[in-house]
Design an enzyme around this catalytic site. Structure first.
Site, PDB file in Angstrom:
ATOM      1  CB  SER A   1      -0.424  10.988 -82.472  1.00 44.98           C
ATOM      2  OG  SER A   1       0.071  10.500 -81.241  1.00 44.98           O
TER       3      SER A   1
ATOM      4  CB  ILE B   1       8.199  -2.232 -86.175  1.00 50.04           C
ATOM      5  CG1 ILE B   1       7.975  -1.017 -87.088  1.00 50.04           C
ATOM      6  CG2 ILE B   1       7.257  -3.384 -86.532  1.00 50.04           C
ATOM      7  CD1 ILE B   1       6.645  -0.295 -86.883  1.00 50.04           C
TER       8      ILE B   1
ATOM      9  CD  GLU C   1       5.420   5.864 -92.644  1.00 43.58           C
ATOM     10  OE1 GLU C   1       5.807   6.976 -93.070  1.00 43.58           O
ATOM     11  OE2 GLU C   1       4.682   5.095 -93.277  1.00 43.58           O
ATOM     12  N   PRO C   2       9.047   7.462 -88.905  1.00 45.06           N
ATOM     13  CG  PRO C   2      11.219   7.366 -89.783  1.00 45.06           C
ATOM     14  CD  PRO C   2       9.847   6.778 -89.928  1.00 45.06           C
TER      15      PRO C   2
ATOM     16  NE  ARG D   1      11.065  -0.383 -44.198  1.00 45.56           N
ATOM     17  CZ  ARG D   1      12.362  -0.217 -43.967  1.00 45.56           C
ATOM     18  NH1 ARG D   1      13.147  -1.267 -43.800  1.00 45.56           N
ATOM     19  NH2 ARG D   1      12.868   0.990 -43.919  1.00 45.56           N
TER      20      ARG D   1
ATOM     21  CD  GLU E   1      -1.422  -2.020 -79.473  1.00 47.40           C
ATOM     22  OE1 GLU E   1      -2.647  -2.159 -79.469  1.00 47.40           O
ATOM     23  OE2 GLU E   1      -0.619  -2.974 -79.402  1.00 47.40           O
TER      24      GLU E   1
END
Lengths: 380, 249
Positions: free
Chosen positions: A131, A156, A126-127, A266, A361
């Site tokens: 954590s 979300i 949520e806002p 390269r 997560e």
């Protein structure tokens, strides 16, 4: 259910081909347009990708954690946004239902989640709640046969595509025990989705706000018992951490392969840069760390399949694998040099994409806390 | 109608073939093998005909080493109904394969046999044609389009400089070209189900076919390595060089 090796090999082979032939050619386009082609998502449905972790009884593949990880390794070999299309159905969007749903709830939703007809999404953040996820503010108030949900969920994943949300809401007092989980269909009145956020990376995977204005959720849609929501969320994230670690390993392997391909072509100071020892050191460090993460995550997954509690180990491997791929991506940019900073080479895109793994997560710091607390509790 | 689809296990098309040191053949030890791409197109076409209600059953057959079973499972996962594995050690030449397929066709009585036009390992491009000769059935080779109405099979063929349409009477033989279709990926649930579809194990002896080799391979060698080019100063020198090489008059 563990599959026999031939069948599982055939499964991996099909996925490898799909990633190589269908997804990799679209990386730049998806990065540019911030959208996966609809036809591609349909192909993913046809392939059965949305049902990887849904039990066979409900039309999914019911893969073990080790099997799911080996598939995550393969999907790591392309832009992480590709996997996100079905990632929530495999992981956080469906697993609450798989782990804690009643037979009726499972029967009602899982078969359509397995086919990808229903896209799922997991709404915890949520806002003011990141954590500190036990501090959920979104309110659920009982009103007869429904719970009325009010509040806002933030960042979300797949919210704009989802038709079913697993929502954590406060049904009781303060703290973890006041949180309950709900299955919330997206078409309920009062539920609105914000516009997709503009992000640093992983274009093609969308995150949005989800706003709840007295959304009437049927009481039978509560997932688990009242007050068990936080527990549900933590179990879901436990499994998700292993899956993400698998993706981190896959992306690292992709970046190492790209770095090596570039380094042998390269030429500087009259020879391929792969023959310069300082470049070799970076390749060696990246390879070593990627191998370690691969072995680590497979070991934890096997423990999980054996029924052991792997909360601490899952946190540790997510911490290690996400930080590892951050370093590997950084070295890949360095090996590519100027080209690594140029969009057309695609390396800078991966560099931006992998930054998220250390955040979502559960941030690295939260994983550290989980590992430390559990290690101290166990006495070593 | 039943459709019979022969499939061959070959070196994967992404693998760079390497010739064995003794020059007796291509080294197949520890390299990735998969279904011949033209055969994949054949399987796909048969499955589409089944989905359209034209075919009632799709039977896949493979002739080769026991591992060819994996190739058959792939075809079953794509949507074939059952499989026949004819285990034969070593290389079976196109004529041997065609004779075995003739025996399978006698037993199964398919309305259509759809084969890849050639296998990417030996590029023989013979099996379909030989099978047509042995069975006496009509053949539509290098198909880019196949339509079935009753027992009439209309095949659009890719020929030099355009296409040719032939009408065949079933039972018939069709060999596939690249443009016929784009084969599907077997879905993951179907890969898991393929294991429980029937697979019959046979040997050439079961069909009374002698698959002994008629041909002897003398030598297999790598294509010549491209040599370095040369730079010319101007057009005059270029023309002179081309004339010296006999490629310009």
């Amino acid at each position: 259910m563990a599959l026999d090796p031939e069948t599982f090999d055939a499964l991996i082979e099909t996925i490898r081909r799909f990633v190589t032939e269908r997804l990799r050619p679209l990386e730049a386009q998806v990065g540019e347009e911030d959208e996966l082609p609809a036809a591609l998502i349909e192909e993913m449905r046809q392939l059965g990708l949305f049902g990887l972790s849904i039990p066979e009884d409900y039309g999914g593949l019911g893969l073990s954690m080790v099997e799911e990880l080996k598939i995550a390794f393969e999907f790591g070999r392309t832009s992480p946004a590709m996997r996100s299309a079905f990632g929530t159905n495999v992981g956080i969007g469906s697993q609450g239902l798989v782990m804690s749903g009643t037979p009726e709830q499972k029967e009602k939703w899982l078969p359509r989640i397995a086919t990808g007809e229903i896209i799922t999404s997991f709404a915890l953040t949520e806002p003011d709640v990141g954590s500190d996820s036990a501090a959920v503010k979104l309110r659920a108030v009982r009103d007869g046969n429904v719970w009325k949900l009010s509040g806002t969920k933030r960042y979300i994943t797949n919210a704009d595509k989802a038709s079913l949300f697993t929502v954590m809401a406060r049904t009781g007092g303060a703290g973890a025990h006041g949180v309950s989980a709900f299955l919330v269909p997206a078409d309920l009145p009062g539920l609105t989705i914000g516009i997709p956020e503009r992000k640093m990376g992983q274009q093609g995977a969308h995150v949005c706000d989800v706003n709840f204005d007295d959304v009437p959720v049927p009481a039978e849609n509560m997932l688990g018992a009242e007050g068990d929501g936080f527990k549900v969320a933590m179990r879901v994230l436990d499994r998700g951490r292993l899956h993400i670690s698998g993706v981190c390993v896959g992306v690292a392997e992709r970046l190492i392969a790209d770095s090596v391909a570039y380094a042998v072509e390269r030429k500087q100071f009259g020879k391929p840069i792969a023959e310069h020892q300082l470049i070799q050191a970076m390749i060696a460090d990246s390879k070593t760390e990627a191998l370690a993460a691969r072995a680590f995550v497979l070991d934890v997954a096997a423990k999980k399949d054996a029924g052991e509690n792997t909360t601490m180990e899952a946190a540790a491997v997510k911490l290690f694998a996400s930080e590892m791929v951050g370093r590997v991506a950084d070295r890949a940019v360095q090996i590519f040099g100027g080209a690594g900073y140029i969009a057309d080479y695609g390396i800078e895109r991966f560099y931006r994409d992998v930054r998220l793994f250390r955040i979502y997560e559960g941030t690295t710091q939260i994983q550290q806390l989980v590992v430390a607390r559990e290690t101290i509790r166990r006495g070593g | 109608m039943k459709i019979l689809v022969p499939v061959k296990r070959v070196l994967d098309y992404n693998v760079k073939p390497r010739v064995k040191a003794d020059g007796t053949g291509v080294d197949l030890a520890n390299v990735k093998m998969s279904m011949n791409p033209f055969d994949e197109i054949a399987v796909e076409e048969a499955i589409r005909l089944k989905e359209k209600g034209v075919a009632t059953e799709v039977i896949v057959v493979s002739i080769g080493e026991p591992k060819s079973q994996d190739t058959l499972r792939t075809a079953l996962a794509m949507g074939a109904d059952r499989a026949i594995l004819i285990t034969a050690e070593g290389e079976v030449e196109p004529l041997g394969v065609a004779k075995l397929l003739k025996a399978v066709a006698d037993e199964e009585q398919p309305g259509l046999v759809i084969l890849g036009k050639q296998a990417i390992d030996d590029d023989s491009n013979q099996t379909g044609q030989m099978l047509a000769a042995l069975t006496g059935w009509g053949q539509g080779t290098f198909a880019s389009k196949v339509e079935v109405a009753g027992d009439t099979v209309i095949v659009t063929r890719e020929v030099d400089g355009g296409s040719e349409t032939v009408s065949l009477k079933a039972p018939a033989i069709v060999t596939t070209d690249l443009r016929l279709n784009e084969p599907r990926y077997a879905s993951l649930p179907n890969i898991m189900k393929a294991k429980s579809k029937p697979l019959a194990n046979k040997t050439p002896a079961d069909y009374g076919v002698d698959v002994a080799k008629r041909l002897t391979t003398l030598k297999v060698s790598e294509p010549p390595v491209r040599s370095a080019g040369i730079k010319v100063a101007d057009v005059d020198e270029l023309v002179a060089k081309l004339k010296a090489l006999g490629v310009a008059a």
